[in-house]
Motif scaffolding. Structure first.
Motif, PDB file in Angstrom:
ATOM      1  N   ALA A 622       0.784  -1.123   0.069  1.00 58.81           N
ATOM      2  CA  ALA A 622       0.069   0.020   0.099  1.00 58.81           C
ATOM      3  C   ALA A 622       0.871   1.167  -0.011  1.00 58.81           C
ATOM      4  CB  ALA A 622      -0.762   0.115   1.344  1.00 58.81           C
ATOM      5  N   ARG A 623       2.092   0.916  -0.062  1.00 59.30           N
ATOM      6  CA  ARG A 623       3.220   2.404   0.026  1.00 59.30           C
ATOM      7  C   ARG A 623       3.284   3.132   1.202  1.00 59.30           C
ATOM      8  NH1 ARG A 623       5.454   3.417  -5.623  1.00 59.30           N
ATOM      9  NH2 ARG A 623       4.311   1.809  -6.850  1.00 59.30           N
ATOM     10  N   HIS A 624       2.779   2.373   2.379  1.00 59.74           N
ATOM     11  CA  HIS A 624       2.669   2.934   3.728  1.00 59.74           C
ATOM     12  C   HIS A 624       4.250   2.845   4.177  1.00 59.74           C
ATOM     13  CE1 HIS A 624      -1.645   2.197   3.957  1.00 59.74           C
ATOM     14  NE2 HIS A 624      -1.242   3.247   3.046  1.00 59.74           N
ATOM     15  N   HIS A 625       5.390   3.361   3.837  1.00 68.11           N
ATOM     16  CA  HIS A 625       6.533   3.199   4.152  1.00 68.11           C
ATOM     17  C   HIS A 625       6.879   2.922   5.679  1.00 68.11           C
ATOM     18  CE1 HIS A 625      11.145   2.702   3.809  1.00 68.11           C
ATOM     19  NE2 HIS A 625      11.097   3.801   4.987  1.00 68.11           N
ATOM     20  N   ASP A 626       6.710   3.747   6.588  1.00 69.91           N
ATOM     21  CA  ASP A 626       6.963   3.683   7.786  1.00 69.91           C
ATOM     22  C   ASP A 626       6.189   2.813   8.636  1.00 69.91           C
ATOM     23  OD1 ASP A 626       8.730   6.103   7.508  1.00 69.91           O
ATOM     24  OD2 ASP A 626       7.086   7.518   7.966  1.00 69.91           O
ATOM     25  N   GLU A 627       4.825   2.678   8.400  1.00 71.60           N
ATOM     26  CA  GLU A 627       4.291   1.374   8.986  1.00 71.60           C
ATOM     27  C   GLU A 627       4.970  -0.046   8.505  1.00 71.60           C
ATOM     28  OE1 GLU A 627       2.872   3.999   7.356  1.00 71.60           O
ATOM     29  OE2 GLU A 627       1.367   4.866   8.314  1.00 71.60           O
ATOM     30  N   ALA A 628       5.101   0.097   7.290  1.00 72.43           N
ATOM     31  CA  ALA A 628       5.866  -1.440   6.847  1.00 72.43           C
ATOM     32  C   ALA A 628       7.015  -1.521   7.407  1.00 72.43           C
ATOM     33  CB  ALA A 628       5.955  -1.332   5.241  1.00 72.43           C
ATOM     34  N   VAL A 629       7.883  -0.625   7.471  1.00 79.70           N
ATOM     35  CA  VAL A 629       9.090  -0.729   8.216  1.00 79.70           C
ATOM     36  C   VAL A 629       9.125  -1.169   9.642  1.00 79.70           C
ATOM     37  CG1 VAL A 629      11.286   0.348   8.878  1.00 79.70           C
ATOM     38  CG2 VAL A 629      10.420   0.552   6.483  1.00 79.70           C
ATOM     39  N   ALA A 630       8.160  -0.519  10.250  1.00 82.39           N
ATOM     40  CA  ALA A 630       7.721  -0.871  11.733  1.00 82.39           C
ATOM     41  C   ALA A 630       7.389  -2.180  11.923  1.00 82.39           C
ATOM     42  CB  ALA A 630       6.738   0.298  12.402  1.00 82.39           C
ATOM     43  N   ASP A 631       6.331  -2.630  11.215  1.00 84.48           N
ATOM     44  CA  ASP A 631       5.694  -4.006  11.414  1.00 84.48           C
ATOM     45  C   ASP A 631       6.786  -4.929  11.151  1.00 84.48           C
ATOM     46  OD1 ASP A 631       3.225  -3.513  12.405  1.00 84.48           O
ATOM     47  OD2 ASP A 631       2.362  -3.517  10.546  1.00 84.48           O
ATOM     48  N   LEU A 632       7.560  -4.967  10.038  1.00 82.93           N
ATOM     49  CA  LEU A 632       8.465  -5.816   9.314  1.00 82.93           C
ATOM     50  C   LEU A 632       9.526  -5.994  10.449  1.00 82.93           C
ATOM     51  CD1 LEU A 632       8.365  -5.209   5.720  1.00 82.93           C
ATOM     52  CD2 LEU A 632       7.443  -7.131   6.784  1.00 82.93           C
ATOM     53  N   THR A 633       9.926  -4.778  10.984  1.00 88.74           N
ATOM     54  CA  THR A 633      11.091  -4.858  12.075  1.00 88.74           C
ATOM     55  C   THR A 633      10.477  -5.467  13.324  1.00 88.74           C
ATOM     56  OG1 THR A 633      11.854  -2.435  11.311  1.00 88.74           O
ATOM     57  CG2 THR A 633      12.535  -3.239  13.561  1.00 88.74           C
ATOM     58  N   GLU A 634       9.341  -5.226  13.822  1.00 91.04           N
ATOM     59  CA  GLU A 634       8.842  -5.978  14.927  1.00 91.04           C
ATOM     60  C   GLU A 634       8.766  -7.479  14.444  1.00 91.04           C
ATOM     61  OE1 GLU A 634       7.036  -7.034  18.755  1.00 91.04           O
ATOM     62  OE2 GLU A 634       8.227  -5.632  17.907  1.00 91.04           O
ATOM     63  N   GLY A 635       8.286  -8.059  13.355  1.00 90.72           N
ATOM     64  CA  GLY A 635       8.324  -9.154  12.983  1.00 90.72           C
ATOM     65  C   GLY A 635       9.643  -9.897  12.925  1.00 90.72           C
ATOM     66  N   ILE A 636      10.680  -9.124  12.533  1.00 91.65           N
ATOM     67  CA  ILE A 636      12.195  -9.885  12.439  1.00 91.65           C
ATOM     68  C   ILE A 636      12.515 -10.037  13.768  1.00 91.65           C
ATOM     69  CG2 ILE A 636      14.461  -9.060  11.986  1.00 91.65           C
ATOM     70  CD1 ILE A 636      13.491  -7.775   9.396  1.00 91.65           C
ATOM     71  N   ARG A 637      12.058  -8.905  14.872  1.00 89.44           N
ATOM     72  CA  ARG A 637      12.483  -9.339  16.205  1.00 89.44           C
ATOM     73  C   ARG A 637      11.854 -10.468  16.712  1.00 89.44           C
ATOM     74  NH1 ARG A 637      10.840  -8.794  21.162  1.00 89.44           N
ATOM     75  NH2 ARG A 637       8.502  -8.181  20.478  1.00 89.44           N
ATOM     76  N   ARG A 638      10.679 -10.711  16.328  1.00 84.39           N
ATOM     77  CA  ARG A 638       9.963 -11.976  16.988  1.00 84.39           C
ATOM     78  C   ARG A 638      10.488 -13.063  16.276  1.00 84.39           C
ATOM     79  NH1 ARG A 638       3.323 -10.566  17.542  1.00 84.39           N
ATOM     80  NH2 ARG A 638       3.561  -8.281  18.361  1.00 84.39           N
ATOM     81  N   ASP A 639      10.823 -13.062  15.134  1.00 78.81           N
ATOM     82  CA  ASP A 639      11.264 -14.211  14.280  1.00 78.81           C
ATOM     83  C   ASP A 639      12.428 -13.994  13.415  1.00 78.81           C
ATOM     84  OD1 ASP A 639      11.849 -16.517  12.945  1.00 78.81           O
ATOM     85  OD2 ASP A 639       9.785 -16.638  11.916  1.00 78.81           O
ATOM     86  N   PRO A 640      13.685 -13.968  13.781  1.00 76.18           N
ATOM     87  CA  PRO A 640      14.660 -13.248  13.057  1.00 76.18           C
ATOM     88  C   PRO A 640      15.280 -14.308  12.207  1.00 76.18           C
ATOM     89  CG  PRO A 640      15.320 -13.512  15.544  1.00 76.18           C
ATOM     90  CD  PRO A 640      13.957 -14.006  15.289  1.00 76.18           C
ATOM     91  N   THR A 641      14.435 -15.349  11.793  1.00 72.35           N
ATOM     92  CA  THR A 641      14.868 -16.627  10.873  1.00 72.35           C
ATOM     93  C   THR A 641      13.703 -16.444   9.748  1.00 72.35           C
ATOM     94  OG1 THR A 641      13.109 -18.298  11.851  1.00 72.35           O
ATOM     95  CG2 THR A 641      15.398 -18.098  12.618  1.00 72.35           C
TER      96      THR A 641
END
Length: 794
Positions: A622-641
């Motif tokens: 949806a081209r929501h850059h900040d929201e995308a990075v925030a969610d994906l960063t949180e997802g990586i924190r929870r599942d770094p693999t």
């Protein structure tokens, strides 16, 4: 040097084959065929043995196998113990290896298939939504497949059943995120595509060293639904490669060949219809077993009607006199065991018929006697001619088992109920033990646990059909979440339990569900269940959601969205429905609607890392850059693999212009999964931004080597070639992209520019017109069309 003397097993086999009686014409026809070279017009490449249960089809097929081996053939025998093409090829590979012919590459891929499929089943492997900047007809179709990976339909069987070849070819890029490579994805989604060409290559190599290769496919009434189209493809097309001419195939089942599929190929196949033994053949078998007393022979002939399995059963019992054979009250079962004088063995044979399949543990529960006695009885039963052994399990021949069940049900209804209840409890205990340590979502993904659940349900249905029916139907719904391969055994179970217990309602459910599944797939089956629901069944919301999943995979998003509404009206907290609706909305370009659903998913299931990763991906689309990075960063924190999360965040950074950050994320994704085609293709855009065309092309070449049928990747490489002046090469990629996805506007536009660069301005303008017809608000295409028109008019 090894001994040239035959082994004990070989000598026993010879003696048993020497006693083979009957079917002389069929054996002669097969032996004669092996004396004809493949080029001879009289040679037949395919034999089909068919006839009713009990006519001796398997026995004849085994004899044909021995004839083939005596002629120096390499052989493989496959029966109902397999549930798909991949399992059939695994059986073939094992048998070839046992004959000294290792099919090493096939064995390697089969091992990878089992590993990848196990990972998909147990981990509920997931795929990200559609990658393209805007949805198209091709991308829309493939995004349905993402629903499977998003936890709504576990991968086992669901992908393979739901996606046809064209849809899978158009959509392999959408599944990229959950597999290590294109080969891994194909090995789970459509293993026969990967395995069959390798089989043919290895058969070709083996064919040079043997006069014949003979493949024998038995119990075709059960294996034919999946083996027959595959066999037709292999034998009559070159889609998978060339089949050596010295391969002969023998199929065997209850039904004649499908004339709609095979009718035009009658000149290379031979039908071998089997009926009951003639009186001469039956008498020959009895004489070979030492049964020559005329009153006894006459009684056997009368009782069996010449059915080979019954003739053999009675002959093996060694009758010495007719006795009271004229007793009109004697049942067929009494006569099967007429000359077995030991009442304990007779009782054990009857009790052993109660389960559909037997191992020693189940047999002990069935006979309910001391362990040592049960062991001896099981060993005796294993040697009975009406019992076959497959995969360590004993199974009665249907012709013998059916009357044994009928006798017990009619003779003692209360005893029937008690015995089946005891067996259901035994299966239930084993199922509980098998599920120890597994999460609820892992139980149904475990094939062993499912088999025990099936056994338990069968005996519950036989004991108390009306009381157990509701629970069995609920299990059918649950099984639908695991694909066609998981649900078929449940449908078959209802039909069998209904027949065995004379419960017409149960049998009718099995027949009706089977018809619905065959005619309309999972959507049809679930539609039947929902149409007949009373309104108080606890499974209805799940059934609506599963039906929506199936409709979405089948390319009916609007209908799917309606079904999700039905599910959520019944259960507003059903995560499966919210997540499914999110993916379906995202596939149609409704990213805001998808995000609203994913917000609700995270409220209901906040601890699942995939949910936040999925929302991040939709924010990216949806081209929501900040929201995308925030969610994906949180997802990586929870599942770094999660390589998908790293790659998705890299794509978000690349689009935003943070090229160094994007490059670091793609490096992490590729470190986790080196053969990650999507990450390679997206990283190529980073190289484009950094002005490194060589690395850009290198990444795209690697990505397309992994996923050659990837429309988006083809178009990306076409662009990379075009901007370096290699328009002729670019056209080949654009052409292939449009073959894979005829509605791909970007590919039309890019091809139009390359055509114009080559001086083919009219063709180029036509392609740009097509692109704008598909996507009218496409600025890049508008700009280049205007430039070409101006150039042409100057």
């Amino acid at each position: 040097m090894g001994s040239t003397r035959p082994s004990m097993q070989e000598l026993i086999g010879r003696r048993r084959r020497a006693g083979f009686v009957g079917r002389a014409e069929e054996r002669a026809a097969f032996r004669r065929n092996l004396s004809l070279p493949p080029e001879d017009e009289r040679h037949r490449f395919l034999f089909h043995v068919h006839g009713d249960a009990g006519v001796g089809k398997t026995r004849l097929v085994r004899e044909l196998e021995q004839i083939a081996r005596e002629a120096g053939a390499l052989t493989a025998y496959v029966d109902e113990g397999v549930a798909g093409v991949a399992e059939a090829l695994a059986v073939m590979a094992r048998q070839f290896a046992a004959q000294g012919r290792r099919f090493k590459e096939l064995e390697r891929l089969l091992a990878a298939h089992r590993e990848r499929r196990h990972e998909a089943e147990t981990a509920l492997a997931t795929v990200g939504p559609e990658e393209r900047e805007g949805p198209s007809a091709g991308s829309l179709a493939v995004a349905r497949a993402a629903q499977v990976g998003l936890g709504m339909v576990p991968v086992a069987g669901a992908f393979a059943a739901a996606l046809d070849t064209d849809r899978l070819a158009q959509g392999a890029d959408r599944l990229r995120a959950r597999f290590r490579s294109q080969e891994d994805a194909q090995l789970v989604l459509s293993p026969e595509r990967v395995l069959t060409p390798v089989l043919l290559t290895e058969l070709a190599a083996a064919a040079d060293g043997v006069p014949w290769i003979v493949l024998l496919l038995d119990t075709y009434e059960r294996t034919g639904p999946f083996l027959d189209p595959w066999l037709h493809d292999v034998m009559t097309t070159d889609r998978h490669g060339a089949l050596p001419a010295n391969v002969v195939v023998v199929t065997s089942g209850q039904h004649p060949f499908d004339t709609a599929r095979w009718g035009s190929f009658a000149d290379f196949r031979t039908d071998l219809p089997l009926g009951p033994f003639t009186e001469e053949e039956a008498r020959g078998l009895l004489a070979d077993k030492g049964v020559r007393d005329e009153p006894v022979v006459a009684e056997v002939l009368r009782l069996t009607g010449g059915l080979p399995v019954l003739v053999s059963t009675l002959a093996e019992s060694g009758p010495v006199g007719a006795g009271d054979v004229g007793d009109p009250s004697a049942t067929a079962v009494d006569r099967f065991l007429k000359w077995e004088r030991d009442p304990v063995r007779r009782a054990a044979a009857l009790a052993g018929a109660l389960p559909r399949r037997l191992d020693e543990d189940v047999f002990r529960f069935a006979v309910d006697c001391p362990e040592e006695q049960a062991d001896a009885l099981f060993a005796w039963l294993r040697g009975m001619p009406f019992v076959s052994e497959r995969g360590g399990l004993l199974q009665y021949h249907d012709v013998v088992r059916a009357p044994m069940l009928r006798l017990q049900r009619l003779r003692s209804p209360q005893g029937w109920t008690e015995r089946h209840t005891r067996l259901a409890e035994a299966y239930g205990r084993r199922r509980t033990e098998a599920g120890t340590g597994l999460r609820p979502d892992e139980l149904w993904a475990d094939a062993g646990w499912r088999d025990l659940r099936l056994g338990e349900s069968y005996h519950l249905l036989c004991a108390r059909p009306r009381a157990a029916l509701a629970g069995a139907l609920a299990d059918v719904v649950t099984a639908c979440g695991y694909g066609d391969d998981a649900v078929r055994p449940w449908v078959r179970l209802l039909a069998e339990a209904g027949e065995d217990s004379a419960a017409e309602a149960v049998r009718a459910w099995g027949d009706d569900l089977s018809g619905a599944l065959a005619g309309g797939g999972l959507a049809g089956l679930l539609g039947l269940l929902l149409g007949r629901a009373r309104g108080d069944e606890p499974w209805r919301a799940t059934a609506w959601a599963l039906r929506a999943d199936a409709l979405a995979r089948d390319g009916a998003p609007e209908r799917a969205l309606e079904e999700y509404e039905h599910a959520l009206a019944l259960d507003p907290a059903l995560v499966r429905a919210h997540r499914g609706r999110a993916v379906t909305r995202g596939a149609t370009g409704d990213y805001e609607g998808a995000l609203a659903d994913l917000d609700r998913v995270l409220e209901l299931e906040p601890d699942n890392p995939w949910n936040v990763i999925l929302r991040g991906e939709h924010h990216r689309l949806a081209r929501h850059h900040d929201e995308a990075v925030a969610d994906l960063t949180e997802g990586i924190r929870r599942d770094p693999t999660s390589e998908f999360a790293w790659a998705s965040r890299g794509a978000a950074h690349e689009r935003h212009g943070d090229l160094d950050t994007a490059l670091a994320d793609f490096e992490r994704a590729l470190g986790l999964k080196p053969d990650y085609a999507w990450a390679l293709a997206r990283r190529s855009r980073v190289w484009r931004g950094l002005g490194d065309p060589a690395r850009r092309l290198a990444d795209l070449d690697r990505a397309l080597a992994l996923q050659p049928d990837w429309a988006w990747g083809r178009c990306e490489r076409g662009d990379a070639l075009r901007v370096t002046g290699r328009d002729e090469e670019a056209l080949a990629d654009y052409d292939r992209a449009l073959e894979l996805d005829p509605g791909y506007a970007y590919a039309y536009a890019s091809r139009g520019v390359s055509l114009s660069n080559l001086g083919r301005h009219e063709e180029g303008l036509a392609d740009l017109d097509r692109a704008l017809a598909l996507q009218p608000d496409y600025p890049w295409a508008l700009e280049h069309r205007a430039a070409i028109r101006q150039r042409v008019t100057l």
